[in-house]
Design a protein around this motif. Structure first.
Motif, PDB file in Angstrom:
ATOM      1  N   TRP A  65       0.823  -1.200   0.000  1.00  0.00           N
ATOM      2  CA  TRP A  65       0.000   0.000   0.000  1.00  0.00           C
ATOM      3  C   TRP A  65       0.863   1.259   0.000  1.00  0.00           C
ATOM      4  CZ3 TRP A  65      -1.698   3.118   4.527  1.00  0.00           C
ATOM      5  CH2 TRP A  65      -2.678   4.042   4.184  1.00  0.00           C
ATOM      6  N   GLN A  66       1.974   1.245   0.738  1.00  0.00           N
ATOM      7  CA  GLN A  66       2.804   2.439   0.864  1.00  0.00           C
ATOM      8  C   GLN A  66       3.883   2.550  -0.212  1.00  0.00           C
ATOM      9  OE1 GLN A  66       4.326   2.411   4.868  1.00  0.00           O
ATOM     10  NE2 GLN A  66       2.454   3.274   5.714  1.00  0.00           N
ATOM     11  N   VAL A  67       4.570   1.461  -0.509  1.00  0.00           N
ATOM     12  CA  VAL A  67       5.750   1.522  -1.376  1.00  0.00           C
ATOM     13  C   VAL A  67       5.428   1.137  -2.818  1.00  0.00           C
ATOM     14  CG1 VAL A  67       8.096   0.642  -1.695  1.00  0.00           C
ATOM     15  CG2 VAL A  67       7.219   1.006   0.605  1.00  0.00           C
ATOM     16  N   ARG A  68       4.552   0.166  -2.994  1.00  0.00           N
ATOM     17  CA  ARG A  68       4.137  -0.339  -4.298  1.00  0.00           C
ATOM     18  C   ARG A  68       5.312  -0.795  -5.163  1.00  0.00           C
ATOM     19  NH1 ARG A  68       0.273   4.411  -4.277  1.00  0.00           N
ATOM     20  NH2 ARG A  68      -1.582   3.481  -3.397  1.00  0.00           N
ATOM     21  N   PRO A  69       6.041  -1.837  -4.702  1.00  0.00           N
ATOM     22  CA  PRO A  69       7.143  -2.349  -5.528  1.00  0.00           C
ATOM     23  C   PRO A  69       6.592  -3.065  -6.761  1.00  0.00           C
ATOM     24  CG  PRO A  69       6.788  -3.797  -3.669  1.00  0.00           C
ATOM     25  CD  PRO A  69       5.877  -2.609  -3.479  1.00  0.00           C
ATOM     26  N   GLY A  70       7.347  -3.052  -7.844  1.00  0.00           N
ATOM     27  CA  GLY A  70       6.908  -3.697  -9.073  1.00  0.00           C
ATOM     28  C   GLY A  70       6.952  -5.211  -8.950  1.00  0.00           C
ATOM     29  N   LEU A  71       6.043  -5.883  -9.634  1.00  0.00           N
ATOM     30  CA  LEU A  71       5.971  -7.335  -9.588  1.00  0.00           C
ATOM     31  C   LEU A  71       7.254  -7.976 -10.104  1.00  0.00           C
ATOM     32  CD1 LEU A  71       4.203  -9.754  -8.898  1.00  0.00           C
ATOM     33  CD2 LEU A  71       3.305  -9.668 -11.220  1.00  0.00           C
ATOM     34  N   GLU A  72       7.895  -7.355 -11.089  1.00  0.00           N
ATOM     35  CA  GLU A  72       9.133  -7.912 -11.633  1.00  0.00           C
ATOM     36  C   GLU A  72      10.242  -7.937 -10.588  1.00  0.00           C
ATOM     37  OE1 GLU A  72       9.176  -3.540 -12.139  1.00  0.00           O
ATOM     38  OE2 GLU A  72       7.725  -5.046 -12.741  1.00  0.00           O
ATOM     39  N   LEU A  73      10.192  -7.059  -9.601  1.00  0.00           N
ATOM     40  CA  LEU A  73      11.171  -7.041  -8.518  1.00  0.00           C
ATOM     41  C   LEU A  73      10.836  -8.094  -7.455  1.00  0.00           C
ATOM     42  CD1 LEU A  73      13.596  -5.616  -7.134  1.00  0.00           C
ATOM     43  CD2 LEU A  73      11.927  -4.136  -6.024  1.00  0.00           C
ATOM     44  N   VAL A  74       9.572  -8.284  -7.186  1.00  0.00           N
ATOM     45  CA  VAL A  74       9.115  -9.141  -6.103  1.00  0.00           C
ATOM     46  C   VAL A  74       9.057 -10.622  -6.489  1.00  0.00           C
ATOM     47  CG1 VAL A  74       7.128  -9.600  -4.601  1.00  0.00           C
ATOM     48  CG2 VAL A  74       7.803  -7.252  -5.080  1.00  0.00           C
ATOM     49  N   LEU A  75       8.711 -10.925  -7.736  1.00  0.00           N
ATOM     50  CA  LEU A  75       8.450 -12.296  -8.162  1.00  0.00           C
ATOM     51  C   LEU A  75       9.604 -13.271  -7.921  1.00  0.00           C
ATOM     52  CD1 LEU A  75       6.191 -13.998  -9.280  1.00  0.00           C
ATOM     53  CD2 LEU A  75       7.001 -13.475 -11.576  1.00  0.00           C
ATOM     54  N   PRO A  76      10.862 -12.934  -8.242  1.00  0.00           N
ATOM     55  CA  PRO A  76      11.937 -13.908  -7.980  1.00  0.00           C
ATOM     56  C   PRO A  76      12.064 -14.273  -6.497  1.00  0.00           C
ATOM     57  CG  PRO A  76      12.730 -12.152  -9.398  1.00  0.00           C
ATOM     58  CD  PRO A  76      11.363 -11.755  -8.929  1.00  0.00           C
ATOM     59  N   TYR A  77      11.842 -13.323  -5.614  1.00  0.00           N
ATOM     60  CA  TYR A  77      11.917 -13.599  -4.176  1.00  0.00           C
ATOM     61  C   TYR A  77      10.757 -14.482  -3.740  1.00  0.00           C
ATOM     62  CZ  TYR A  77      15.429  -9.956  -4.089  1.00  0.00           C
ATOM     63  OH  TYR A  77      16.557  -9.224  -4.316  1.00  0.00           O
ATOM     64  N   LEU A  79       9.157 -16.698  -5.607  1.00  0.00           N
ATOM     65  CA  LEU A  79       9.399 -18.050  -6.109  1.00  0.00           C
ATOM     66  C   LEU A  79      10.483 -18.753  -5.288  1.00  0.00           C
ATOM     67  CD1 LEU A  79       9.219 -17.425  -9.952  1.00  0.00           C
ATOM     68  CD2 LEU A  79       7.500 -18.489  -8.489  1.00  0.00           C
ATOM     69  N   GLY A  80      11.568 -18.039  -5.012  1.00  0.00           N
ATOM     70  CA  GLY A  80      12.632 -18.619  -4.189  1.00  0.00           C
ATOM     71  C   GLY A  80      12.145 -18.941  -2.789  1.00  0.00           C
ATOM     72  N   GLY A  81      11.358 -18.049  -2.207  1.00  0.00           N
ATOM     73  CA  GLY A  81      10.801 -18.286  -0.878  1.00  0.00           C
ATOM     74  C   GLY A  81       9.850 -19.466  -0.853  1.00  0.00           C
ATOM     75  N   GLY A  85      10.672 -22.606   1.346  1.00  0.00           N
ATOM     76  CA  GLY A  85       9.690 -22.956   2.367  1.00  0.00           C
ATOM     77  C   GLY A  85       9.246 -24.404   2.275  1.00  0.00           C
ATOM     78  N   VAL A  86       9.024 -24.881   1.061  1.00  0.00           N
ATOM     79  CA  VAL A  86       8.630 -26.279   0.869  1.00  0.00           C
ATOM     80  C   VAL A  86       9.768 -27.204   1.292  1.00  0.00           C
ATOM     81  CG1 VAL A  86       8.079 -28.025  -0.870  1.00  0.00           C
ATOM     82  CG2 VAL A  86       6.918 -25.822  -0.915  1.00  0.00           C
ATOM     83  N   LEU A  87      10.993 -26.905   0.839  1.00  0.00           N
ATOM     84  CA  LEU A  87      12.143 -27.746   1.209  1.00  0.00           C
ATOM     85  C   LEU A  87      12.374 -27.741   2.724  1.00  0.00           C
ATOM     86  CD1 LEU A  87      14.684 -26.895  -1.635  1.00  0.00           C
ATOM     87  CD2 LEU A  87      13.354 -28.989  -1.337  1.00  0.00           C
ATOM     88  N   GLY A  88      12.280 -26.572   3.340  1.00  0.00           N
ATOM     89  CA  GLY A  88      12.454 -26.490   4.790  1.00  0.00           C
ATOM     90  C   GLY A  88      11.377 -27.251   5.540  1.00  0.00           C
ATOM     91  N   GLY A  89      10.135 -27.129   5.087  1.00  0.00           N
ATOM     92  CA  GLY A  89       9.040 -27.839   5.733  1.00  0.00           C
ATOM     93  C   GLY A  89       9.171 -29.353   5.613  1.00  0.00           C
TER      94      GLY A  89
END
Length: 118
Positions: A65-77, A79-81, A85-89
């Motif tokens: 809501w405040q920063v509005r980062p672009g999806l292209e910046l957020v998507l790799p993180y 997917l990696g997360g 998360g699945v591997l850790g679980g």
């Protein structure tokens, strides 16, 4: 102080850290859960993950809501997360509690040193 009050304080501390830094509430919450509650270590780790997820959702909503980062910046993180998360679980039950504590402590140490020197 009652256990309920301690848990509320621990949750508030985790939420505050998570909101201020965009994550990391578990670094505060896990030690408080193991010190203040009657949870054994593996249950404390699992509880911490279960509690952090909604905190991260709230922090995410505020940041979006405040920063509005672009999806292209957020998507790799994301997917990696998701993969991490699945591997850790899947490996959580297989790792001895002693190693979980060592890994968590080393992670905290690495993060602290890195941010102090950066």
């Amino acid at each position: 102080m009652t256990e309920k009050r301690k848990n509320q304080i621990a949750g508030a501390a985790g939420g505050l850290v998570n909101g201020l830094f965009g994550g990391g509430g578990g670094m505060v919450l896990l030690p408080l859960l193991t010190k203040w509650s009657a949870l054994e270590a593996r249950s404390a780790f699992a509880t911490c993950v279960a509690v952090i997820f909604p905190m991260c959702c709230v922090s995410t909503a505020v940041y979006l809501w405040q920063v509005r980062p672009g999806l292209e910046l957020v998507l790799p993180y994301l997917l990696g997360g998701l993969i991490g998360g699945v591997l850790g679980g899947l490996t959580f039950e297989k790792v001895p509690v002693r190693w979980l504590k060592v890994i968590f402590g080393l992670f905290l140490l690495y993060g602290g040193v890195r941010y102090l020197l950066w």
